[in-house]
Enzyme design. Structure first.
Site: not given
Length: 354
Positions: A68, A70, A94, A124-125, A153, A328
């Site tokens: 992903h 995003d 990530d 995805e997030e 990932e 994150h």
């Protein structure tokens, strides 16, 4: 201009410096599409803010590499910075580093041992309904099919099998509104939510072993919402609970488990994504584990889109250079040596040199 032929360390920094918070991926999707369209050995297609690039060499086996593009919201951590061999920035772990490896492979391996499909997708997030891979699986499933898939990932360079399921529910306590000066005439819904918190405090998460890998579940309150005004007894209080469950359960099993735990309360499912079993007994997965991981595999303690691939009948694993515990966070970083190592291992596997 994004250059997929540049050093993977530089490419990772370029990706981090292109802000792509969920819902705002278009500039990065445009850059990825433009970069890959210049490579004559790839066929490139676009679906919204997702980009699919494929080799068409007629190989007996096709592999899918997906990631992903995003990130979670930026918190003063873009543009990137480099210190002591670490690249800091939003999405560095990530999973802009994994996407950089994808782009490098797409550019540098024009004749892979297996036909390759590279998928770069959006959202995805955020909630599962917005997930770009989910959209592709619904609208263009044939473009995701293959004999094996790798989700790049963050795994800290260790192959992670399967993934946990995730479910969010609202557990609602009901009361009766009244003036706070005459509280005995009402019923305080916030006070009534106390048993919900008691259940959560006392809960002992399971640690089941599934196909030889140990998963660790979690059940936690993530939001509490209640109250009307400073002089009103509230008549409703909502506790939002997130359940991370192992792949020996289905979403139906998980929902029933939560309803059993919170009997007497209104329980409403607001978001759910199925888990995926490891699937490491598949020959293609076993080959990848041997070539890239040297047999070192652990359970994925989180949800990833390997579950989406499993629903399509494609065995899949997680493998990427980012460290999952940094995802994150404000000071998210990735080791640039780890990114280069992941590229080298994946190149050896994809070319058949491993």
């Amino acid at each position: 201009m994004l250059d997929p032929t540049s050093d993977v360390r530089t490419l990772t920094a370029d990706l981090v410096d292109t802000e792509s918070v969920s819902g705002g991926e278009r500039p990065l999707a445009d850059a990825v599409e433009s970069a890959l369209s210049r490579l004559p050995h790839l066929t490139v297609e676009r679906d919204g803010d997702a980009v699919i690039a494929r080799t068409e060499l007629g190989r007996q086996r096709r592999v899918v590499l997906a990631g992903h593009i995003d990130t979670v919201p930026v918190v003063g951590n873009v543009p990137s910075r480099t210190e002591d061999g670490r690249l800091y920035g939003c999405g560095a772990s990530d999973m802009k580093s994994g996407v950089a490896v994808q782009l490098r492979l797409a550019a540098s391996v024009p004749e892979p041992a297996h036909d390759a499909t590279y998928v770069f997708y959006d959202c995805e997030e955020v909630d599962a309904e917005r997930n770009g891979l989910r959209r592709l699986a619904r609208n263009r499933p044939e473009r995701l099919l293959g004999d094996f898939a790798v989700l790049l990932e963050p795994t800290g360079g260790v192959i992670e099998g399967g993934c946990q399921g995730t479910m969010r529910v609202e557990v609602i306590s009901r009361g009766e509104r009244a003036h706070s000066a005459r509280s005995w005439m009402g019923s305080n819904a916030i006070h009534g939510a106390g048993p919900v918190l008691d259940v959560l405090r006392a809960y002992a998460p399971r640690r089941p072993v599934v196909d030889g890998l140990e998963y660790r579940e979690g059940l936690n309150a993530v939001f509490v919402d209640g109250g009307v005004a400073g002089n009103v007894i509230p008549d409703a209080c909502t506790v939002t609970v997130n359940y991370r469950f192992a792949p020996d359960m289905t979403p139906v099993d998980a929902e029933q488990h939560l309803r059993d735990l919170f009997q007497g309360f209104d329980v409403r499912v607001t978001d759910s994504a199925a888990p995926a079993r490891p699937g490491l007994d598949d020959p293609a997965a076993a080959e990848f584990v041997s070539a890239v991981g040297g047999g070192d595999v652990r359970a994925k303690l989180g949800w990833t889109d390997v579950a989406r691939m499993a629903e399509l009948g494609v065995p899949a694993v997680n493998y990427g250079p980012g460290e999952p515990t940094l995802a994150h966070t404000r000071d998210e970083w990735v080791s640039l040596d780890a990114v280069a190592d992941a590229e080298a291992r994946m190149t050896a596997w994809l070319t058949g040199a491993a």
